[in-house]
Design an enzyme around this catalytic site. Structure first.
Site, short mmCIF file in Angstrom:
data_model
loop_
_atom_site.label_atom_id
_atom_site.label_comp_id
_atom_site.label_asym_id
_atom_site.label_seq_id
_atom_site.Cartn_x
_atom_site.Cartn_y
_atom_site.Cartn_z
N GLN A 20 0.83 -1.21 0.00
CA GLN A 20 0.00 0.00 0.00
C GLN A 20 0.86 1.26 0.00
O GLN A 20 2.07 1.19 0.20
CB GLN A 20 -0.92 -0.02 1.23
CG GLN A 20 -0.19 -0.26 2.55
CD GLN A 20 -1.06 -0.84 3.65
OE1 GLN A 20 -2.29 -0.77 3.60
NE2 GLN A 20 -0.43 -1.40 4.67
N GLY A 51 -3.18 -12.08 7.72
CA GLY A 51 -4.10 -12.41 8.81
C GLY A 51 -5.09 -13.49 8.42
O GLY A 51 -5.47 -14.34 9.25
N ASP A 66 -8.34 -5.07 13.30
CA ASP A 66 -7.99 -3.65 13.18
C ASP A 66 -7.43 -3.45 11.77
O ASP A 66 -6.23 -3.31 11.58
CB ASP A 66 -6.97 -3.30 14.25
CG ASP A 66 -6.48 -1.87 14.13
OD1 ASP A 66 -7.02 -1.11 13.31
OD2 ASP A 66 -5.51 -1.52 14.85
N PRO A 117 -4.97 -4.19 0.61
CA PRO A 117 -4.69 -5.51 1.18
C PRO A 117 -5.80 -6.05 2.07
O PRO A 117 -5.82 -7.24 2.37
CB PRO A 117 -3.40 -5.28 1.98
CG PRO A 117 -3.35 -3.81 2.25
CD PRO A 117 -4.02 -3.16 1.08
#
Lengths: 275, 275
Positions: B31, B138, B155, B162
């Site tokens: 990013q 994750g 979070d 992404p």
């Protein structure tokens, strides 16, 4: 060409909104008034460079000025709105069938005139037979009407320009005397991120006049920080004693019976301003 | 010369903040990352053109991701944070003495690295011995760790870049399986003013996976509209059964025992998105 309205909410931070057109931009007798059509929020009223209301998010502010007070007072027959020339608070007040008379006192007739023209969904109820619209100084009005009102709602601009004396202890004392023996009032009291000192001083002043003082909040996306506070001062009735089951369902988009008490549960850093 | 960071939060509305300096502005593997020093908010982390966190208002988001979940679970020993490379949620998680292990899995190691350098008040607890920091996907992590966690906190960035697969039913199903039999999770789920459809679809998806689903809000001034939603999915424990007197006082600036339940009392137009 793209036009954007940018409001510096502090010296170093602000919001910016794309504009379709500007309907009005003039200096009235009291303040700089602009009526703008925005892409995101619809028509928007700006006074002295600060967003007062927009068609899209106005319901939050107007509901949250009116309903916590009107559901806390058991019999709100006579209601005064100081400021609020756009008519949004009056519209919410009239949703309460117990209200017999609602008086609006705004110092600037131009706000009322342009709101009727460009914000009809907000100002439309100013013609209701229960409403008396008066172009006058709110400070003077309350001093001329002792022991008159059940509920007073202070829908003022920020404490600059014509509203500067509406954030003083003298104003709260005047409100106290203009209320009946079990009356109560609500004032908009700005945001805790950029105006912490104001909230602290208003809270101290109102506590010197009223035995019951409560602060609550609501989210208003076009106002600085998006977190707005309201201060209620009451002679007798406590908003925290109002149970969800005591609250009639109204046609609202923000306020709910369950939200009534929850709005008074403050973030810690806001609670600290009221101690 | 004045430099301002302007974020278009929608095509037609945004915020603007005066800048002192730009420390970092680069394309990472995942990013666009910027670390900026602002006048109003202190240092600010921006990912893909969206404010992620600022030194001045970060406490709201980080407290409100962590504490409602950790006070709802009676014994949160093992906690996973997905995303959150700035370390703010981890810092709040560690305030709970019952937590034995907190795992942080962020896909972008650069977020962690620059947060440690420029946001030390936020990232400082990533070195705590109870914390395991892993640079990884994750989504993959939860699929590799079945029946492992008491609490999972998502979070993430918005569902672009992404994080796009972290707002899908498959992700919530993966979280369900990665939780123990009485586990629960919280995800940040954007704002109701500009992303109503997202909140509605996430709510529907989470309800297909978890028996208890609750939405709550908090005010975050640098996020779009200032009103943020969080969605909790739980196998067994209901956050609405947690009483103020069951909640230990922590060192917080936003969350309070009384705010715990109040945060779940939604404005009407938000409540309507969850039906």
């Amino acid at each position: 060409m793209e036009l954007w309205y940018t409001e510096k909410q502090t010296d170093n931070f602000g919001i910016t909104a794309k504009i379709k057109q500007t309907y009005v931009h003039e200096q009235t007798q009291f303040q700089e008034l602009a009526m703008i059509e925005t892409e995101e929020w619809g028509n928007m009223l700006v006074l002295d460079g600060m967003v007062m209301t927009t068609v899209r998010d106005e319901f939050v502010y107007h509901e949250m000025v009116a309903h916590p007070a009107l559901f806390t007072h058991p019999n709100p027959e006579n209601v005064l709105v100081v400021g609020g020339g756009d008519g949004g608070v009056i519209r919410e007040v009239l949703k309460h069938p117990k209200v017999k008379k609602a008086v609006l006192v705004d110092i600037d007739g131009k706000v009322i005139e342009y709101s009727k023209q460009y914000l009809p969904s907000i100002a439309g109820k100013l013609e209701d037979p229960r409403v008396s619209v008066q172009v006058d100084d709110g400070f003077k009005h309350i001093h001329d009407h002792k022991n008159t009102y059940d509920v007073i709602l202070a829908d003022t601009t920020e404490p600059v320009g014509p509203a500067v004396h509406l954030f003083t202890r003298g104003f709260y004392q005047g409100i106290y005397e203009s209320l009946k023996e079990d009356g109560l009032f609500v004032a908009q009291t700005d945001n805790p991120w950029f105006k912490a000192d104001l909230i602290r001083s208003v809270n101290r002043d109102v506590k010197e006049v009223f035995p019951i003082v409560r602060v609550y909040t609501a989210n208003i996306p076009t106002y600085p920080s998006g977190l707005w506070t309201f201060t209620m001062g009451s002679k007798k009735h406590d908003p925290l004693n109002v149970k969800p089951e005591d609250i009639a369902e109204l046609d609202t988009k923000y306020y709910t019976p369950r939200l009534h008490q929850a709005a008074f549960a403050l973030p810690k850093f806001v609670e600290d301003l009221t101690k």
